[in-house]
Design an enzyme around this catalytic site. Structure first.
Site, mmCIF file in Angstrom:
data_model
loop_
_atom_site.group_PDB
_atom_site.id
_atom_site.type_symbol
_atom_site.label_atom_id
_atom_site.label_comp_id
_atom_site.label_asym_id
_atom_site.label_seq_id
_atom_site.Cartn_x
_atom_site.Cartn_y
_atom_site.Cartn_z
ATOM 1 N N ASN A 79 28.605 40.616 47.922
ATOM 2 C CA ASN A 79 28.927 39.436 48.724
ATOM 3 C C ASN A 79 29.600 39.855 50.023
ATOM 4 O O ASN A 79 30.293 40.873 50.081
ATOM 5 C CB ASN A 79 29.796 38.445 47.925
ATOM 6 C CG ASN A 79 31.277 38.672 48.139
ATOM 7 O OD1 ASN A 79 31.856 38.204 49.135
ATOM 8 N ND2 ASN A 79 31.894 39.415 47.233
ATOM 9 N N CYS A 140 40.153 43.150 51.467
ATOM 10 C CA CYS A 140 38.816 42.555 51.622
ATOM 11 C C CYS A 140 37.937 43.453 52.487
ATOM 12 O O CYS A 140 38.289 43.773 53.617
ATOM 13 C CB CYS A 140 38.889 41.169 52.230
ATOM 14 S SG CYS A 140 37.231 40.451 52.317
HETATM 15 C C1 LIG Z 1 31.978 35.594 45.941
HETATM 16 C C2 LIG Z 1 33.253 36.370 45.883
HETATM 17 C C3 LIG Z 1 34.339 35.966 46.658
HETATM 18 C C4 LIG Z 1 35.547 36.674 46.617
HETATM 19 N N1 LIG Z 1 36.612 36.259 47.380
HETATM 20 C C5 LIG Z 1 37.802 36.923 47.289
HETATM 21 C C6 LIG Z 1 38.948 36.462 48.020
HETATM 22 O O1 LIG Z 1 38.913 35.443 48.721
HETATM 23 N N2 LIG Z 1 40.113 37.179 47.918
HETATM 24 C C7 LIG Z 1 40.204 38.303 47.116
HETATM 25 O O2 LIG Z 1 41.278 38.916 47.043
HETATM 26 N N3 LIG Z 1 39.142 38.728 46.386
HETATM 27 C C8 LIG Z 1 37.961 38.073 46.462
HETATM 28 N N4 LIG Z 1 36.892 38.500 45.709
HETATM 29 C C9 LIG Z 1 37.038 39.695 44.821
HETATM 30 C C10 LIG Z 1 37.306 39.276 43.358
HETATM 31 O O3 LIG Z 1 38.486 38.538 43.246
HETATM 32 C C11 LIG Z 1 37.353 40.517 42.435
HETATM 33 O O4 LIG Z 1 38.403 41.366 42.869
HETATM 34 C C12 LIG Z 1 36.048 41.319 42.436
HETATM 35 O O5 LIG Z 1 34.934 40.453 42.480
HETATM 36 C C13 LIG Z 1 35.919 42.232 41.223
HETATM 37 O O6 LIG Z 1 35.958 41.500 40.015
HETATM 38 P P1 LIG Z 1 34.621 41.037 39.214
HETATM 39 O O7 LIG Z 1 33.748 42.258 39.075
HETATM 40 O O8 LIG Z 1 35.128 40.493 37.920
HETATM 41 O O9 LIG Z 1 33.961 39.985 40.053
HETATM 42 C C14 LIG Z 1 35.664 37.807 45.752
HETATM 43 C C15 LIG Z 1 34.573 38.188 44.950
HETATM 44 C C16 LIG Z 1 33.388 37.480 44.989
HETATM 45 C C17 LIG Z 1 32.252 37.914 44.102
#
Ligand SMILES: Cc1cc2nc3c(=O)[nH]c(=O)nc-3n(C[C@H](O)[C@H](O)[C@H](O)COP(=O)(O)O)c2cc1C
Length: 317
Positions: A79, A140
């Site tokens: 993303n 980010c």
């Molecule tokens: C669509 C999307 C939007 C995200 N937006 C944020 C955000 O606004 N702030 C943040 O700290 N992490 C953001 N993340 C990261 C997630 O919080 C997380 O750290 C990352 O996706 C890894 O975890 P997962 O594999 O369980 O998704 C985002 C991830 C995704 C997929």
């Protein structure tokens, strides 16, 4: 904040403490994957989750990056949303009241392009009712200013953490990026600066190409990889960081089942966040809470804290 615990004496105790905040179970939503709570409230009983971490909030509204912003990959997704959000004032007025109805810890994920911007967001949030902690996103990968720039430099990570900590009485969780050479260096830095807890990992920078058109799938060219593909990386980094710091560590990355969550807890994470899994199964958080409870009951573990950090590194199967 103290939440109602599990009153059933036969059920294992699930409460954990994160930097002064006691939550009823160790399962949190990962920022950006659960909106502001309301989006999931038809499927999920929000009171059953340990904490809701909302989509990242900045001082002013942001429209994010141009589309396409999401592409599926084997075992995950890329993303490049670019932190689209309505800004802190609209969040407090229009989004926060919904979450206040629930017996759940509300953690606001915040982002700034400068240290001063971080401080202004923190000051506004600190005077709003119904917020239990802040998660500082210095990780980010999809924005040009701020974000990972802070998270990849130990001195900048120290400075932003110190200034944020000075500006609020709320517990501060600092969220780290995996896109660095030595994550332990950054973890130590934010601990020294006064962070109450550390969460990791944010997404892993990646890219994907459309071979027919010979163009990147994402308009931003690169994006953040999340989902099961990153779980082994996340687990390894959590294991490393847990050994380096005394403050609680929150594990994130590719957790889609209770078994995944239990791996993070066993290596020493005090709690976990569920991200991409919410897109596959909107009830993932609740299923994982239940699965952890069942595992503890089956293994005669009366309190989840007895399991956390019990990895036997000498042992083999
Ligand atoms: C669509 C999307 C939007 C995200 N937006 C944020 C955000 O606004 N702030 C943040 O700290 N992490 C953001 N993340 C990261 C997630 O919080 C997380 O750290 C990352 O996706 C890894 O975890 P997962 O594999 O369980 O998704 C985002 C991830 C995704 C997929």
């Amino acid at each position: 904040m103290k939440q109602k615990g599990n009153d059933n004496i036969n059920m294992p105790k699930m409460a954990v403490e994160i930097g002064g905040l006691t939550i009823k179970n160790p399962v949190m939503t990962a920022s950006g994957t659960f909106g502001y709570g309301e989006e999931y409230s038809l499927n999920v009983d929000i009171s059953h989750i340990g904490a809701v971490i909302v989509k990242g909030i900045s001082l002013e509204p942001r429209i994010g990056n141009p589309p396409p912003r999401i592409i599926e990959t084997p075992c995950g997704m890329l993303n490049a949303i670019g932190l689209e959000n309505p800004g802190v004032r609209v969040f407090v007025k229009d989004k926060l009241p919904f979450l206040r109805q629930y017996d759940v810890a509300v953690i606001v994920n915040i982002f700034g392009e400068t240290v001063d911007e971080f401080k202004q967001v923190v000051e506004i949030l600190s005077s709003a009712a119904g917020i239990h902690a802040l998660e500082i996103n210095i990780s980010c990968p999809n924005v040009r200013k701020g974000g990972m720039v802070f998270g990849a430099d130990p001195d900048m990570a120290y400075e932003v953490t110190k200034e944020v900590k000075r500006s609020t009485d709320l517990p501060i969780i600092v969220k780290l990026t995996p896109n660095v050479t030595d994550i332990c260096l950054i973890a130590k830095s934010v601990e020294d600066a006064g962070a109450d807890a550390i969460s990791l990992i944010n997404t892993v920078t990646g890219m994907s190409v459309d071979i027919e058109k010979r163009i990147p799938h994402l308009k931003n060219i690169t994006g953040g990889l999340s989902g099961p593909a990153i779980k082994p990386i996340a687990l390894r980094m959590v294991w490393q960081v847990v050994k380096q710091v005394k403050i609680p560590v929150i594990g994130i990355g590719g957790i889609i089942s209770a078994r995944d969550a239990l791996e993070f807890l066993i290596v020493g994470a005090r709690s976990v966040q569920i991200g991409t899994a919410n897109f596959i199964n909107p009830c993932a958080t609740m299923d994982i809470v239940r699965g952890i409870e069942e595992f503890l009951a089956k293994n005669n573990i009366a309190d989840i804290n007895e399991l956390i950090g019990t990895l036997n590194e000498e042992g083999t199967l």
